[in-house]
Design an enzyme around this catalytic site. Structure first.
Site, PDB file in Angstrom:
ATOM      1  NE  ARG A 109      -4.195  -1.318   0.188  1.00 37.56           N
ATOM      2  CZ  ARG A 109      -4.198  -2.644  -0.741  1.00 37.56           C
ATOM      3  NH1 ARG A 109      -3.191  -3.021  -1.510  1.00 37.56           N
ATOM      4  NH2 ARG A 109      -5.379  -3.511  -0.781  1.00 37.56           N
TER       5      ARG A 109
ATOM      6  CD  GLU B 236      -3.217   2.753  -5.775  1.00 42.39           C
ATOM      7  OE1 GLU B 236      -1.946   2.294  -5.899  1.00 42.39           O
ATOM      8  OE2 GLU B 236      -4.068   2.217  -5.314  1.00 42.39           O
TER       9      GLU B 236
ATOM     10  CG  HIS C 165      -3.308  -1.176  -7.155  1.00 42.54           C
ATOM     11  ND1 HIS C 165      -3.572  -0.407  -6.045  1.00 42.54           N
ATOM     12  CD2 HIS C 165      -3.270  -2.289  -6.826  1.00 42.54           C
ATOM     13  CE1 HIS C 165      -3.916  -1.463  -5.184  1.00 42.54           C
ATOM     14  NE2 HIS C 165      -3.673  -2.538  -5.346  1.00 42.54           N
TER      15      HIS C 165
END
Length: 335
Positions: free
Chosen positions: A246, A274, A293
């Site tokens: 993360r 993000e 991602h």
């Protein structure tokens, strides 16, 4: 013959045919009665409420609505939640476990593509392939044939932060290579590290001695900016930081400063925030390799999540325990 249980999908409807393509859906239906045309994106839908009242298994996934006490009250027959994704933190509450409902997650299946992505990036970083590409694109001139000193994967120290499912899977994938993995994890002792086949180091020692550092720790209040200015300064010149966990685990302001100096390299599949704002320097720095991602399950890999749920459903239908249970107490230390 195993009993067939009444089940209901609870996730983003568009994901159902991706996670449960025809062959996987057929396997699931060997154990449960489920209508792939009825998906609970909202538990207030009257059609959903009707089926929910007799549902024994919820097959959940990304986009599952929150399972609050009112929803659980509307599902008096519910005995299991089988999650076709990773973490269940976003939609569950302690009440689920208090009511004796079994929870299972396909996180083990999602760990594999993340570990594979990380392995690929480790090997590319060891050969300096990612930054060499940027230099070549900038100069448009081949540097000439010959030995390139300082690169290679023989004996590289790879520091793995976190013996999570992904961290453990990565350690397995690293075994055939002539690399030297090490582990830092405050919840692992030396005996467990020995079972995993790696030395256990304190985080500072791991950072000081690793050519490549890869993060697989959970995102919790305690781990925010786990890798900050002080930790980055411990890493050797030319080292590479990989983050597929993360974005909040890394202090991006401190990382950008190190990258601008040219001292470190970074591979980031996750960022904070993000997505990154359009003006982020991480897009332009030649020693920052940023992907959107995609390390986790994508495309045809999604079917592996559905297959894991189908296997769990078969176990429950046969009166067996799930292979991948989730306990509320354990969630504190998980992503």
């Amino acid at each position: 013959m195993p009993e067939r249980l009444q089940a209901l999908f609870a996730m983003t409807a568009a994901n159902v045919p991706l996670v449960f393509p025809p062959e996987v859906l057929t396997r699931l239906r060997e154990s449960v009665d489920i209508d792939d045309g009825l998906v609970a994106e909202d538990f207030t839908d009257p059609r959903v409420r009707e089926v929910l009242a007799r549902t024994e298994i919820l097959v959940t996934g990304w986009g599952c609505p929150r399972l609050d006490p009112a929803v659980l009250d509307a599902a008096p027959e519910l005995r299991a939640i089988l999650h076709a994704a990773g973490s269940v933190k976003g939609f569950t509450a302690p009440e689920v476990w208090r009511r004796g409902i079994t929870v299972s997650s396909a996180a083990v299946a999602n760990a594999l593509p993340v570990a594979e992505y990380t392995l690929a990036m480790i090997l590319l970083a060891g050969k300096d392939a990612l930054t060499a590409r940027e230099r070549l694109r900038g100069t448009r001139a081949h540097p000439g044939w010959g030995v390139v000193p300082g690169i290679g994967n023989l004996g590289r120290r790879v520091g793995v932060i976190g013996a999570s499912r992904i961290g453990r899977r990565l350690l397995e994938l690293l075994r055939p290579f002539d690399l030297r993995p090490a582990l830092a994890d405050p919840y692992v002792d030396t005996a467990r590290a020995a079972e995993l086949g790696v030395p256990l180091l304190e985080l500072d020692d791991l950072l000081r001695t690793s050519d490549i550092v890869t993060i697989h720790a959970p995102d919790t209040p305690e781990t925010r900016h786990l890798i900050g200015r002080r930790e980055l300064a411990l890493m050797p010149d030319g080292a590479t930081l990989i983050n597929t966990a993360r974005g909040g685990l890394v202090d991006h302001e401190a990382l950008v400063a190190e990258l601008r100096s040219g001292r470190l390299n970074a591979v980031l599949d996750v960022t904070d925030p993000e997505p990154l704002p359009a003006g982020s320097p991480l897009y332009d720095l030649p020693n920052a390799f940023v992907t959107p991602h995609l390390a986790g399950s994508q495309g045809n890999e999604l079917a592996r999540l559905g297959a894991t749920v189908a296997e769990e459903a078969a176990r429950l239908a046969a009166g067996e325990k799930p292979a991948y249970p989730v306990e509320w107490a354990a969630l504190e230390h998980e992503a």
